[in-house]
Design a protein around this motif. Structure first.
Motif, short mmCIF file in Angstrom:
data_model
loop_
_atom_site.label_atom_id
_atom_site.label_comp_id
_atom_site.label_asym_id
_atom_site.label_seq_id
_atom_site.Cartn_x
_atom_site.Cartn_y
_atom_site.Cartn_z
N GLY A 160 -4.29 29.24 13.97
CA GLY A 160 -2.80 29.73 13.70
C GLY A 160 -1.90 28.91 12.97
N VAL A 161 -2.34 27.82 12.17
CA VAL A 161 -1.39 26.83 11.59
C VAL A 161 -1.56 27.04 10.13
N VAL A 162 -1.94 28.17 9.53
CA VAL A 162 -2.18 28.32 8.24
C VAL A 162 -1.49 29.48 7.67
N LYS A 174 -0.75 34.74 5.52
CA LYS A 174 -0.64 34.97 7.19
C LYS A 174 0.64 35.42 7.54
N ARG A 175 1.79 34.83 6.75
CA ARG A 175 2.95 35.13 7.16
C ARG A 175 3.87 35.11 5.93
N THR A 176 4.94 35.73 5.90
CA THR A 176 5.90 35.52 4.52
C THR A 176 6.32 34.14 4.45
N GLY A 206 8.13 22.86 9.79
CA GLY A 206 8.41 23.88 8.73
C GLY A 206 7.75 23.70 7.29
N ALA A 207 6.68 22.81 7.34
CA ALA A 207 6.02 22.59 6.20
C ALA A 207 5.36 23.85 5.72
N ILE A 208 4.72 24.00 4.57
CA ILE A 208 3.93 25.36 4.09
C ILE A 208 2.49 24.49 4.09
N GLY A 258 -3.36 17.95 12.27
CA GLY A 258 -2.26 17.50 11.59
C GLY A 258 -1.58 18.58 10.63
N LEU A 259 -2.32 19.66 10.37
CA LEU A 259 -1.40 21.12 10.02
C LEU A 259 -0.37 21.51 10.99
N LYS A 260 -0.95 21.23 12.27
CA LYS A 260 0.10 21.77 13.25
C LYS A 260 1.19 21.30 13.35
#
Length: 365
Positions: free
Chosen positions: A343-345, A165-167, A319-321, A311-313
């Motif tokens: 959008g949190v992945v 989803k992002r670098t 800054g977690a992966i 929780g992922l949010k």
């Protein structure tokens, strides 16, 4: 076309209760019943049901033996195991889930039959809905379509089967902990993914699998026999150590906290359910974010509902992966879909690539 169900149980009482429960679920019709696995196999071949409920313990041929025979004969039918809250029942159920059973339920034991009926209706309704969605996805895949991670059906191809989803390659610090959340389809997915993690991973893994008491201990024992890492059911107050996977006990909440000596320890609580789940993924993930900030990896795998998204949010805000299982390899594409759409992945990967992606996050220079 309604979903055709065959009810298999050695007691006439539960055959009647389950049949009545299915009669109340839209898009479902009970096409028959059986009192043991041997009879069930004959009726599966003649009635062609889409879904079978299998009692774990039956005479002549029990639920596990029946499931093994279903696999051997390559019968195209889904299976929901009906178990008891006992060690033996949980061990057999774990094996059944690893063999590909869709899900399981436990028999309620209320004094009033109406209470048993209502509890089963509450539990089976969402599972049937999830199974119907799974059939839609399987049908689409057979027709040459693939399921995108936004939940839409379209044709596409990819080289490495890992969707970013992002670098995240600019990250210069490695994760010091991995947190995993999983639900329906979890035992089978975990028995595939966790053995791919190396025994020298170098960090602890904390894990929530939505399950009742007793079952999580059986899950830990089963996975421990397959993995290079040690797998155990987490205990109150124990210090978390590298190269150990800690599974939250069923029916309890689990979080991590700083102990008196600044070490990180497991905290088992009786706090209320979140997202109707106890243990809950969100509950664990928030504590990981608090203690490890950016030096963490969060993973959401197959399962119903949206537990894990918030929780992922929180983890991602520090800054977690974050990693999610892709649509095509999920038994139920619910929890990953919710997190992806929120959008949190960072990384979306198929089941056989998740371990590799986890290792990359903890081995960064």
């Amino acid at each position: 076309m309604p979903l055709k169900v065959l009810v298999v149980d050695d007691t006439i009482v539960y055959r009647k209760i389950l049949s009545d429960v299915f009669a109340q679920i839209p898009e479902v019709t009970v096409v028959g019943s059986a009192n043991n696995g041997k009879v069930a196999l004959a009726r599966i071949e003649s009635l062609k049901p889409d879904l079978v409920t299998l009692d774990v313990e039956m005479p002549i041929m029990d639920g596990l033996q029946t499931l093994e025979e279903i696999r051997k004969r390559k019968l195209d039918v889904g299976v929901i195991m009906v178990s008891t809250l006992t060690k033996r029942g949980s061990q057999i159920t774990m094996r059944a889930l690893e063999l590909g059973a869709f899900d399981f339920i436990t028999k309620p034991d209320h004094a009033k039959q109406e209470e048993n009926f209502q509890e089963l209706l509450k539990v089976l309704g969402p599972k049937v809905k999830a199974y119907l969605r799974r059939l839609e996805i399987k049908k689409a895949l057979k027709s040459g379509q693939k399921v995108t991670n936004a939940g839409q059906l379209e044709k596409f191809e990819t080289k490495d089967k890992v969707y970013r989803k992002r670098t995240v390659t600019t990250r210069v610090e490695k994760s010091q902990i991995v947190a995993i959340g999983v639900s329906t389809g979890g035992p089978n997915a975990l028995s595939t993914m966790l053995p791919m993690l190396p025994g020298n991973l170098g960090v602890p893994v904390v894990l929530v699998q939505h399950m009742p008491p007793v079952f999580t201990k059986s899950l830990a024992e089963s996975l421990n026999s397959k993995c290079a890492l040690q797998v155990k059911e987490a205990e109150e107050g124990e210090e978390i150590k590298p190269n150990v996977i800690y599974i939250a006990p069923g029916g309890k909440q689990m979080k991590i906290v700083r102990g008196a000596g600044k070490q990180v320890v497991i905290k088992i609580t009786d706090d209320p359910p979140e997202n109707n789940c106890k243990p809950a993924v969100d509950y664990l993930f928030r504590s990981v974010a608090k203690e490890y900030k950016s030096k963490a990896t969060g993973v959401v795998m197959t399962g119903m509902g949206n537990d894990g998204t918030l929780g992922l949010k929180v983890m991602k805000s520090f800054g977690a992966i974050t990693i999610a299982q892709d649509a095509e390899t999920c038994v139920v594409y619910g929890m990953p879909k919710s997190a992806i759409e929120a959008g949190v992945v960072d990384i979306i990967a198929p089941l056989d690539k998740i371990a590799e992606e986890i290792v990359k996050t903890v081995k960064l220079a």
